[in-house]
Design a protein around this motif. Structure first.
Motif, short mmCIF file in Angstrom:
data_model
loop_
_atom_site.label_atom_id
_atom_site.label_comp_id
_atom_site.label_asym_id
_atom_site.label_seq_id
_atom_site.Cartn_x
_atom_site.Cartn_y
_atom_site.Cartn_z
N VAL A 115 1.02 -0.40 57.04
CA VAL A 115 1.63 0.07 55.80
C VAL A 115 1.16 1.48 55.46
O VAL A 115 0.04 1.87 55.80
CB VAL A 115 1.33 -0.86 54.59
N LYS A 116 2.04 2.21 54.78
CA LYS A 116 1.72 3.47 54.12
C LYS A 116 2.32 3.35 52.73
O LYS A 116 3.55 3.34 52.58
CB LYS A 116 2.31 4.68 54.88
N SER A 117 1.50 3.20 51.72
CA SER A 117 2.01 2.82 50.41
C SER A 117 1.20 3.44 49.29
O SER A 117 0.06 3.89 49.51
CB SER A 117 1.97 1.30 50.28
N PRO A 118 1.73 3.45 48.08
CA PRO A 118 0.94 3.91 46.93
C PRO A 118 -0.32 3.07 46.72
O PRO A 118 -1.29 3.56 46.13
CB PRO A 118 1.91 3.75 45.76
N ALA A 119 -0.31 1.84 47.21
CA ALA A 119 -1.47 0.96 47.05
C ALA A 119 -2.54 1.20 48.11
O ALA A 119 -3.66 0.69 47.99
CB ALA A 119 -1.02 -0.51 47.11
N GLY A 120 -2.22 1.97 49.14
CA GLY A 120 -3.18 2.23 50.20
C GLY A 120 -2.49 2.45 51.52
O GLY A 120 -1.34 2.01 51.72
N ASN A 121 -3.18 3.10 52.44
CA ASN A 121 -2.59 3.44 53.74
C ASN A 121 -3.04 2.53 54.87
O ASN A 121 -2.74 2.78 56.03
CB ASN A 121 -2.89 4.89 54.08
N THR A 122 -3.79 1.48 54.53
CA THR A 122 -4.08 0.42 55.48
C THR A 122 -3.68 -0.90 54.83
O THR A 122 -3.59 -1.01 53.59
CB THR A 122 -5.56 0.35 55.86
N VAL A 123 -3.42 -1.89 55.66
CA VAL A 123 -3.04 -3.21 55.13
C VAL A 123 -4.15 -3.76 54.24
O VAL A 123 -3.89 -4.29 53.15
CB VAL A 123 -2.73 -4.17 56.29
N ALA A 124 -5.40 -3.61 54.68
CA ALA A 124 -6.52 -4.14 53.89
C ALA A 124 -6.62 -3.47 52.53
O ALA A 124 -6.81 -4.13 51.50
CB ALA A 124 -7.83 -3.99 54.67
N ASP A 125 -6.51 -2.13 52.50
CA ASP A 125 -6.60 -1.41 51.23
C ASP A 125 -5.45 -1.77 50.30
O ASP A 125 -5.63 -1.94 49.09
CB ASP A 125 -6.63 0.10 51.47
N ALA A 126 -4.24 -1.84 50.85
CA ALA A 126 -3.08 -2.16 50.03
C ALA A 126 -3.18 -3.57 49.45
O ALA A 126 -2.87 -3.80 48.27
CB ALA A 126 -1.81 -2.02 50.85
N TYR A 127 -3.63 -4.50 50.26
CA TYR A 127 -3.78 -5.89 49.81
C TYR A 127 -4.82 -5.97 48.69
O TYR A 127 -4.61 -6.63 47.66
CB TYR A 127 -4.20 -6.74 51.00
N GLU A 128 -5.93 -5.27 48.85
CA GLU A 128 -6.97 -5.25 47.81
C GLU A 128 -6.42 -4.68 46.50
O GLU A 128 -6.70 -5.20 45.42
CB GLU A 128 -8.16 -4.43 48.28
N THR A 129 -5.61 -3.62 46.61
CA THR A 129 -5.07 -3.00 45.41
C THR A 129 -4.08 -3.91 44.70
O THR A 129 -4.12 -4.05 43.47
CB THR A 129 -4.39 -1.66 45.75
#
Length: 409
Positions: free
Chosen positions: A18-32
């Protein structure tokens, strides 16, 4: 071989990016998204343009030099860079031997606008040499295919904000039918520019809660007044289950159901009764061989548009005949990722189904339109580990639903 004799191959997910406003890794985006913290901010380029709506949810610094040479960066616009980078992460996650038989490996990309922002930016200018290959709608799919030498179909799907879910679902259909062994599938959009923000605002689609960006996107909430524009990309690597097993791949889960419908009613407004959204969901459940009671949670489209959320809520009540399972919606955190949204939400829904943990709906405080629905709010909700239903809805009446199942045992 007759239709009745055809084998339907199970399709598993072996990689995610993923590349997203919530984060650029799956782990970071999921945490957000589990934190429920909205990512909307004031954007200088929108403020400088004098727009009445100058907020959005941008992707953090991509670090493009990790994915592209200088020459490549000159030839790729932002949408393609986001999409290719997310696909690279998904293929890396799948393992070094993912590509396998190149002739039986495809690329499926969904986008509502893809390179439209670049085309608008360059209008009236002397076009750079690489303008046409940069702005052609098939560019992202072609570049992913070229990078990995995947010689099966490289297709681009446009179904407005359902595009990412459609790309995943169509890839699943091709693998199930035995046409392919594997595919890279997902969605991308990058229209967070003054022209397109102004255009959506003139349509009356955007939130005017500009003084407090973090409070602007409010899925299903009584005080919602429109969506917040975002950008992003999300991709999955999909494989026939037996192919993945033979190469010893780690499996994140399975795509067990997919269905599409069209409202056939209006180019912008949804059918108020949500009947065709409901049918997409029930058809996806039937495709998965499941009933409503088998679903652990729903990842709703939840755009925060008043009419859209109302229609989707009606659809959810019809499908589940009451409160049903817990319902989450991610756009309060990420904003509206357009054609990337369905793919990003599929990634997050599968992780939530696997972990038994549903993210809260940011900024949800209640409201009549959500009456009778079990909206997750305030904090993540513990769930039984069970399949998830993800719904995507787009302008033009495009409705798509996916069933994502964790692999147990």
């Amino acid at each position: 071989m007759s239709t009745a004799q055809r084998v339907s191959h199970p399709v598993v997910v072996t990689g995610m990016g993923v590349k997203s406003p919530a984060g650029n890794t799956v782990a970071d985006a999921y945490e957000t998204v589990l934190s429920g913290k909205p990512q909307a901010v004031h954007l200088p380029e929108l403020l400088d343009s004098g727009l009445s709506v100058a907020i959005g949810c941008p992707v953090p610094e991509l670090g493009a030099d990790r994915y592209f040479s200088k020459a490549e960066r000159r030839r790729l616009d932002r949408a393609s860079q986001l999409g290719i980078a997310a696909a690279v992460d998904a293929v890396t996650d799948a393992g070094p031997d993912f590509a396998g038989d190149a002739a039986r490996s495809g690329v499926y990309v969904g986008s509502g606008g893809l390179s439209l922002a670049t085309a608008v930016l360059l209008a009236g200018e002397r076009p750079p040499v690489y303008t046409i290959p940069m702005i052609m709608p098939s560019a992202t799919a072609a570049h992913i295919s070229i990078r990995y030498g995947l010689r099966g179909p490289a297709l681009t799907f446009a179904a407005a904000c359902a595009s990412g879910a459609v790309a995943i679902g169509e890839a699943v259909r091709a693998i199930r039918a035995g046409h392919l062994d594997r595919a890279v599938a997902g969605g991308v959009d990058a229209l967070l520019t003054p022209f397109f923000v102004h255009a959506f605002d003139r349509l009356g689609a955007l939130s005017r809660r500009t003084a407090t960006p973090a409070e602007a996107s409010r899925p299903f909430d009584a005080e919602r007044d429109g969506f917040v524009m975002g950008e992003g990309a999300a991709f999955l690597t999909l494989e026939r289950a037996d192919v993945a097993e033979r190469r010893g791949a780690r499996v994140h889960g399975e795509i067990t159901g997919y269905a599409l419908t069209s409202d056939a009613a209006d180019i912008v407004s949804p059918r108020p009764d949500g009947a065709l959204v409901a049918r997409a969901m029930t058809d996806a459940l039937a495709d998965a061989g499941l009933g409503p009671a088998d679903i652990g949670h729903v990842n709703a489209h939840g755009s925060a548009a008043p009419a859209g959320d109302r229609a989707e809520a009606a659809a959810l009540r019809a499908v589940f005949d009451g409160a049903g399972p817990p319902i989450t919606a991610l756009k309060g955190v990420t904003g509206y990722l357009l054609g990337a949204g369905g793919a990003f939400e599929a990634v997050m829904a599968l992780l939530s189904a696997r972990d038994g943990l549903a993210p809260p709906v940011a900024n949800f405080t209640g409201g009549a339109d959500a009456e009778g629905l079990d909206i997750v709010a305030g904090a993540p909700r513990a769930l039984p580990v069970a399949p998830a239903l993800s719904c995507s809805i787009g302008f033009g009446g495009h409705n798509a639903a996916l069933v994502l199942s964790p692999r147990l045992g």
